[in-house]
Design a protein around this motif. Structure first.
Motif, mmCIF file in Angstrom:
data_model
loop_
_atom_site.group_PDB
_atom_site.id
_atom_site.type_symbol
_atom_site.label_atom_id
_atom_site.label_comp_id
_atom_site.label_asym_id
_atom_site.label_seq_id
_atom_site.Cartn_x
_atom_site.Cartn_y
_atom_site.Cartn_z
ATOM 1 N N GLY A 114 0.743 -1.212 -0.127
ATOM 2 C CA GLY A 114 -0.008 0.118 0.053
ATOM 3 C C GLY A 114 0.685 1.236 0.124
ATOM 4 O O GLY A 114 0.239 2.281 0.001
ATOM 5 N N THR A 115 2.413 1.039 -0.056
ATOM 6 C CA THR A 115 3.025 2.197 -0.056
ATOM 7 C C THR A 115 3.644 2.577 -1.466
ATOM 8 O O THR A 115 4.078 1.430 -2.064
ATOM 9 C CB THR A 115 4.189 2.266 1.083
ATOM 10 O OG1 THR A 115 3.505 2.111 2.126
ATOM 11 C CG2 THR A 115 5.124 3.245 0.973
ATOM 12 N N VAL A 116 3.593 3.525 -1.765
ATOM 13 C CA VAL A 116 4.200 3.943 -3.364
ATOM 14 C C VAL A 116 5.488 4.944 -2.947
ATOM 15 O O VAL A 116 5.486 5.942 -2.114
ATOM 16 C CB VAL A 116 3.215 4.826 -4.011
ATOM 17 C CG1 VAL A 116 3.832 5.473 -5.428
ATOM 18 C CG2 VAL A 116 1.957 3.817 -4.456
ATOM 19 N N LEU A 117 6.288 4.470 -3.681
ATOM 20 C CA LEU A 117 7.793 5.165 -3.517
ATOM 21 C C LEU A 117 7.959 6.032 -4.797
ATOM 22 O O LEU A 117 7.806 5.728 -5.845
ATOM 23 C CB LEU A 117 8.881 4.299 -3.661
ATOM 24 C CG LEU A 117 10.378 4.822 -3.770
ATOM 25 C CD1 LEU A 117 10.613 5.585 -2.500
ATOM 26 C CD2 LEU A 117 11.428 3.713 -4.289
ATOM 27 N N LEU A 118 8.137 7.425 -4.279
ATOM 28 C CA LEU A 118 8.284 8.356 -5.443
ATOM 29 C C LEU A 118 9.891 8.439 -5.459
ATOM 30 O O LEU A 118 10.549 9.153 -4.562
ATOM 31 C CB LEU A 118 7.739 9.833 -4.948
ATOM 32 C CG LEU A 118 6.392 10.151 -5.497
ATOM 33 C CD1 LEU A 118 5.974 11.373 -4.751
ATOM 34 C CD2 LEU A 118 6.224 10.295 -6.738
ATOM 35 N N LEU A 119 10.469 8.012 -6.564
ATOM 36 C CA LEU A 119 11.773 7.953 -6.408
ATOM 37 C C LEU A 119 12.169 9.137 -7.440
ATOM 38 O O LEU A 119 11.941 8.977 -8.817
ATOM 39 C CB LEU A 119 12.407 6.496 -7.213
ATOM 40 C CG LEU A 119 13.576 6.432 -7.617
ATOM 41 C CD1 LEU A 119 14.754 6.617 -6.419
ATOM 42 C CD2 LEU A 119 13.946 4.785 -8.079
ATOM 43 N N ASP A 120 12.724 10.171 -7.128
ATOM 44 C CA ASP A 120 13.024 11.378 -7.700
ATOM 45 C C ASP A 120 14.613 11.177 -8.386
ATOM 46 O O ASP A 120 15.479 11.226 -7.621
ATOM 47 C CB ASP A 120 13.178 12.501 -6.898
ATOM 48 C CG ASP A 120 13.225 13.914 -7.623
ATOM 49 O OD1 ASP A 120 13.770 13.908 -8.719
ATOM 50 O OD2 ASP A 120 12.941 14.924 -7.034
#
Length: 359
Positions: A178-184
């Motif tokens: 349920g967690t989304v990683l925003l990989l900048d």
């Protein structure tokens, strides 16, 4: 509205010039590419200028197709937006309800925090470790808080540090359900090859963000994109500004993408500028931190108050630089890669600024 921060993430150099009443001699603070865009991009904009009476393609079709081919993914795995900043905002709007926990690092890119605050999310910040964002601490916080989003930049802004691909992959593999990683990955073009893990568009928990604002030299046009799983990417069409990326920006980004030899030349110039900045720092008794970006964080050898004085004295000498906003990162000033002329001005101004800052 009253609860939102009454500030902006950055005060632009133009605003500073208006307040000062004169221009900067060296603009090396905003992590722009002073080396400019590809000549092919400039020519594409020149040819497109007469067609600006037409709206831009709301599907960003040609640019999306070229990006998909460049990265070896499907057309449906790409969304184009008005720079990474806009994509951060769309992502928060799409996934965060008021009160939802969002995990980031204390001192990381502040614009993301403004989006989270604006949409009512609950920011949870973890400290840096050794001038790096701390993947394990981010994961621990995500599990503890049941976070909907985790923000992680690799390479990092404002410190220029980076993790290897294996460490980033461990972060991805450890995400709770349920967690989304925003990989900048704004600085992926200047990073070592072994810092960027392979793209896996089958994983709906990872959204990878890229930009044309850094090494491609198109910061003023605002073009970025995200790479991700089909369902996640498709969701952007429900909320994005479909005419947000203008016609000029689309053709310029496409031409820039197609001129990889020019990009490679810029990356070499950035590496040379980083070495020059480090040498200038050393000659003044300061420490330049290793960097995989188009800037160098320079440790001024004191606390944040001292680094702030150094920054102010550089600005007084018409050199625009910036600095991290929180301790202990704020012992540094952040200097963007510049031309030979820019860095000659820095070399002249820095010893004077240090003397003035020390009183």
């Amino acid at each position: 509205m009253a609860e939102l921060p009454a500030t902006v993430p950055f005060v632009g150099p133009e605003a500073q010039e208006r307040a000062r009443g004169r221009p900067f001699r060296a603009r090396i603070g905003a992590n722009e590419s002073v080396f400019g865009p590809s000549p092919r991009a400039i020519e594409a904009m020149r040819q497109a200028a007469a067609d600006c009476w037409m709206y831009a393609d709301p599907e960003n079709h040609d640019l999306k197709a070229a990006l998909a081919k460049h990265h070896g993914v499907g057309f449906e795995n790409i969304v184009v937006g008005e720079g990474i900043d806009a994509l951060l905002g769309y992502t928060v709007r799409m996934l965060i309800e008021p009160g939802d926990p969002v995990v980031t690092s204390l001192g990381a890119y502040p614009t993301f925090n403004f989006h989270v605050a604006g949409f009512g999310g609950k920011l949870v910040r973890v400290p840096y470790r050794g001038d790096h964002e701390d993947p394990e601490a981010l994961l621990d916080a995500a599990r503890r808080e049941d976070a909907k989003l985790v923000y992680f930049a690799n390479p990092d802004n404002p410190m220029g540090s980076w993790w290897g691909a294996s460490e980033v992959q461990r972060l991805i593999d450890g995400l709770p359900p349920g967690t989304v990683l925003l990989l900048d990955e704004a600085y992926s073009d200047t990073a070592p090859a072994d810092a960027i893990p392979p793209i896996d568009v089958s994983n709906p928990q990872v959204l990878r963000l890229r930009t044309f604002s850094k090494a491609y030299g198109l910061a003023g046009l605002r073009v970025g994109y995200a790479i991700g799983e089909v369902g996640l990417i498709r969701s952007f069409d429900k909320i994005r500004n479909h005419f947000g990326v203008n016609r000029m920006a689309q053709v310029a980004a496409l031409a820039a993408l197609e001129d990889q030899p020019y990009l490679e030349g810029v990356v070499r110039k950035i590496a040379e500028a980083r070495e020059r900045i480090a040498a200038i720092a050393r000659s003044n008794g300061l420490k330049a931190l290793p960097s995989a970006t188009n800037f160098v964080a320079v440790d001024c050898g004191g606390d944040g108050a001292f680094a702030r004085r150094v920054l102010e004295e550089l600005i007084a000498r018409d050199v625009f630089v910036r600095m991290p906003g929180v301790a202990p990162l704020d012992r540094c000033i952040r200097i963007s890669a510049g031309t030979e002329s820019d860095l000659a001005i820095l070399a002249e101004a820095l010893p004077e600024a240090l003397r003035a800052a020390r009183g």
